[in-house]
Scaffold this motif. Structure first.
Motif, PDB file in Angstrom:
ATOM      1  N   ARG A 223     -18.508  19.868  57.407  1.00  0.00           N
ATOM      2  CA  ARG A 223     -19.170  19.334  56.343  1.00  0.00           C
ATOM      3  C   ARG A 223     -20.543  19.034  56.662  1.00  0.00           C
ATOM      4  NH1 ARG A 223     -17.407  17.778  51.720  1.00  0.00           N
ATOM      5  NH2 ARG A 223     -15.160  17.650  52.533  1.00  0.00           N
ATOM      6  N   LEU A 224     -21.465  19.494  56.014  1.00  0.00           N
ATOM      7  CA  LEU A 224     -23.155  19.253  56.398  1.00  0.00           C
ATOM      8  C   LEU A 224     -23.492  17.847  55.688  1.00  0.00           C
ATOM      9  CD1 LEU A 224     -24.235  22.858  55.442  1.00  0.00           C
ATOM     10  CD2 LEU A 224     -23.646  21.835  57.584  1.00  0.00           C
ATOM     11  N   PRO A 225     -24.798  17.586  56.314  1.00  0.00           N
ATOM     12  CA  PRO A 225     -25.028  15.892  55.498  1.00  0.00           C
ATOM     13  C   PRO A 225     -25.302  16.272  54.112  1.00  0.00           C
ATOM     14  CG  PRO A 225     -26.391  16.842  57.750  1.00  0.00           C
ATOM     15  CD  PRO A 225     -25.509  17.938  57.221  1.00  0.00           C
ATOM     16  N   ASP A 226     -25.351  17.173  53.229  1.00  0.00           N
ATOM     17  CA  ASP A 226     -25.826  17.163  52.008  1.00  0.00           C
ATOM     18  C   ASP A 226     -24.353  17.241  51.186  1.00  0.00           C
ATOM     19  OD1 ASP A 226     -24.836  19.460  52.338  1.00  0.00           O
ATOM     20  OD2 ASP A 226     -26.589  20.629  51.421  1.00  0.00           O
ATOM     21  N   GLY A 227     -23.225  17.012  52.063  1.00  0.00           N
ATOM     22  CA  GLY A 227     -21.822  17.071  51.432  1.00  0.00           C
ATOM     23  C   GLY A 227     -21.276  18.507  51.355  1.00  0.00           C
ATOM     24  N   SER A 228     -22.058  19.331  51.476  1.00  0.00           N
ATOM     25  CA  SER A 228     -21.309  20.864  51.230  1.00  0.00           C
ATOM     26  C   SER A 228     -20.713  21.211  52.617  1.00  0.00           C
ATOM     27  CB  SER A 228     -22.508  21.909  51.144  1.00  0.00           C
ATOM     28  OG  SER A 228     -23.545  22.017  52.102  1.00  0.00           O
ATOM     29  N   THR A 229     -19.894  22.252  52.737  1.00  0.00           N
ATOM     30  CA  THR A 229     -19.004  22.770  53.763  1.00  0.00           C
ATOM     31  C   THR A 229     -19.462  24.268  54.141  1.00  0.00           C
ATOM     32  OG1 THR A 229     -17.378  23.558  52.503  1.00  0.00           O
ATOM     33  CG2 THR A 229     -17.167  21.187  53.276  1.00  0.00           C
ATOM     34  N   THR A 230     -19.476  24.484  55.523  1.00  0.00           N
ATOM     35  CA  THR A 230     -19.828  25.808  56.032  1.00  0.00           C
ATOM     36  C   THR A 230     -18.563  26.107  56.929  1.00  0.00           C
ATOM     37  OG1 THR A 230     -21.074  27.084  57.454  1.00  0.00           O
ATOM     38  CG2 THR A 230     -20.836  24.706  58.051  1.00  0.00           C
TER      39      THR A 230
END
Length: 572
Positions: free
Chosen positions: A370-377
């Motif tokens: 999970r990235l800081p902006d809430g999205s996932t990679t």
């Protein structure tokens, strides 16, 4: 009786532990090295070893070699009209070695310790065990090749405290292991390797150099008959450079006699990229063991490719000392396998030897982060067992679904050291059904268990329901199911294997056919007459007359090759 087997890319051999020592097993030709080569004769009979290798140049479409590199994959190799999987071809080598051991020992052989490259994956190890099953052998123990070499070497050092590195360059693979010996305990500190780097690659570099210097078209590599003749000539020249400053590759192509004079600097330049690749596993193993090369007491060479002067120079330069040459590098792995067979049989002479090994690579799963902006990679590698962890080992990690309402978690299992799974090796996958109420209730504990044979078991437990899914990795396209193994075993039983007692005659005939195909003019006609004479001797079924005829023809073939009449040759 348990035998130790070095199932190699280029050559294979067996050894047994008896009367307090490891002893190599001779084959039907009285040799300890059996070429890892299979050929299907015109009548459907299977030829194994040197007889098969002699046919590489005359019958490339019915002969297979270097198939160890494809173990664990779904690749098939065609011999005539029949397709074989790599483990089936390997099983024929194992059957031959099993028969040799039984003839040598005078008793049945039912079990074997088989060596594998330290960097072999789970699928490659399972394929090796399958090959053993197809050969009628119980294979409960797989042994890493550098560890086997260390066992053979360390057995004579058991009363000393020593730290050494095994530099194992075989026909198709390269392995490095760092070991410590103290108070009868042999501990592997670190392993590293390259499954696609071996003597065959150095030989192909020489073949590529010849094709380039001769100005031949790239399409010549698709001409299997010519390529096998060129490989034979290049192999002879490469071996000659181990003993003399210069050598020559000579081969005929479309009626034209081609040659290339080579020396050691030219060969080393052609193999510069390969030599550079040898450094990387050595450096990784030293880093993982937290050692400097100066802290090693000795360097042990294993694998026939370490005979090359440029490889020995590289090892000497890297470690600042000359490597140990106490053992024949072609034989040391098989001798170590025999030691392990003795340990497994609980031989009294070995009761004080204890050995530990490590996982040579990291094992883990693909995860999303999970990235800081809430999205996932997605596609990140999360190791569960780190490389060079002492085995057997069991490790567990907790995972949760990416989002609410998921009904399952797909675990994709990988081997490697890269941050992203796309750069690692996919081993298999496992689907775990989970409660869908919320993320916390769907948490799963994933346990990896890695045993001394290098085989991986994956267990997933849903924490809320305590339901466990336990598998030995499924979904790998390179693995046979139990039903498929049984089916292949039935098919293998129908194969006719050339009898051991006439293998010498068949090998001599195969050699004569190879040399005949390379000759021209009167000497070719003369050799044809000599082959017919030998076949007449065989037709009498008089063993004494056949032996005399074989010796006569072998001497004539030696004379032809030594005279230089043959434009392309192999390592005879």
């Amino acid at each position: 009786m348990i035998v130790g087997i070095d199932l190699g890319t280029t050559n294979s051999l067996a050894a047994v532990w008896q009367e307090g020592r490891a002893t190599l097993v001779p084959n039907a030709l009285g040799e300890t090295l059996t070429p890892s080569c299979i050929s299907l004769d015109d009548d459907g009979t299977v030829l194994v070893g040197r007889a098969a290798r002699e046919r590489l140049q005359t019958h490339p479409e019915r002969t297979a070699a270097s198939f160890k590199r494809y173990m664990g994959s779904a690749k098939t190799l065609a011999l005539g009209e029949r397709d074989f999987r790599p483990e089936e071809l390997s099983s024929l080598i194992l059957r031959s070695l099993k028969a040799d051991a039984e003839a040598f020992l005078g008793q049945a052989v039912e079990e074997a310790v088989i060596t594998v490259p330290a960097y072999f994956s789970d699928a490659q190890r399972k394929a090796t065990q399958t090959a053993g099953r197809l050969a009628g052998l119980k294979v409960e123990r797989l042994l890493n090749e550098p560890t086997a070499a260390a066992l053979a070497y360390g057995l004579h050092q058991r009363d000393a405290e020593t730290r050494f590195l095994v530099f194992d360059l075989g026909g198709g693979t390269f392995d490095v292991s760092i070991l410590e010996m103290f108070e009868g305990v042999m501990e592997v500190r670190a392993s590293a390797g390259d499954n696609f780097l071996g003597g065959e690659d150095f030989l192909m570099a020489l073949v590529d150099l010849f094709i380039e210097k001769a100005g031949l078209p790239a399409s010549v590599r698709q001409d299997r008959l010519f390529l096998q003749r060129l490989l034979g000539a290049a192999e002879r020249a490469k071996k000659a450079l181990s003993e003399q400053p210069k050598a020559e590759i000579k081969v005929a192509y479309k009626g034209q006699d081609l040659s290339l004079a080579i020396d050691e600097p030219m060969l080393e330049h052609a193999c510069a990229t390969l030599l550079k690749r040898l450094r990387m596993p050595v450096e990784r193993a030293l880093r993982d063991a937290n050692l400097r090369s100066a802290m090693l007491d000795n360097i042990v060479l294993a694998g026939g490719a370490t005979r090359m002067p440029m490889v020995r120079r590289l090892a000497t330069t890297m470690f600042g000392r000359f490597p140990a040459i106490d053992f024949n590098p072609d034989e040391v792995v098989a001798l170590g396998a025999a030691v392990q067979a003795g340990l497994k049989a609980r031989d009294a002479a070995l009761k004080e030897v204890v050995m530990t090994d490590v996982a040579p690579y990291s094992l883990g799963v693909a995860v999303s982060k999970r990235l800081p902006d809430g999205s996932t990679t997605p596609g990140h590698f999360d190791p569960i067992i780190e490389r060079n962890t002492t085995v057997p080992v069991s490790r567990v990690k907790n995972y949760v679904p990416i989002s609410e309402g998921q009904h399952c978690i797909d675990l994709h299992i990988f081997q490697g050291e890269s941050r992203m799974v796309r750069d690692n090796i996919h081993l298999g996958e496992l689907r775990v059904d989970t409660p869908s109420a919320n993320i916390e209730d769907s948490a799963v504990d994933v346990r990896f268990t890695y045993d001394v044979n290098g085989l991986l078991q994956v267990e997933a437990t849903v924490l809320k329901t305590r339901r466990t899914v336990s598998v030995v990795i499924q979904g790998n396209p390179g693995l046979l199911t139990d039903a498929e193994v049984a089916e292949r075993l039935d098919a293998m039983q129908g194969l006719k294997i050339h009898p051991r007692d006439t293998l010498e005659n068949r090998t001599t005939l195969a050699r004569a056919e190879r040399i005949y195909a390379l000759l021209r003019g009167q000497v070719r006609e003369w050799l044809s007459a000599q082959i017919l004479r030998f076949e007449s001797d065989l037709a009498t079924q008089d063993m004494r007359l056949a032996a005399q005829g074989r010796a006569r023809l072998e001497a004539q073939l030696d004379q032809i090759e030594q005279s230089g009449a043959v434009l392309a040759d192999d390592d005879h």
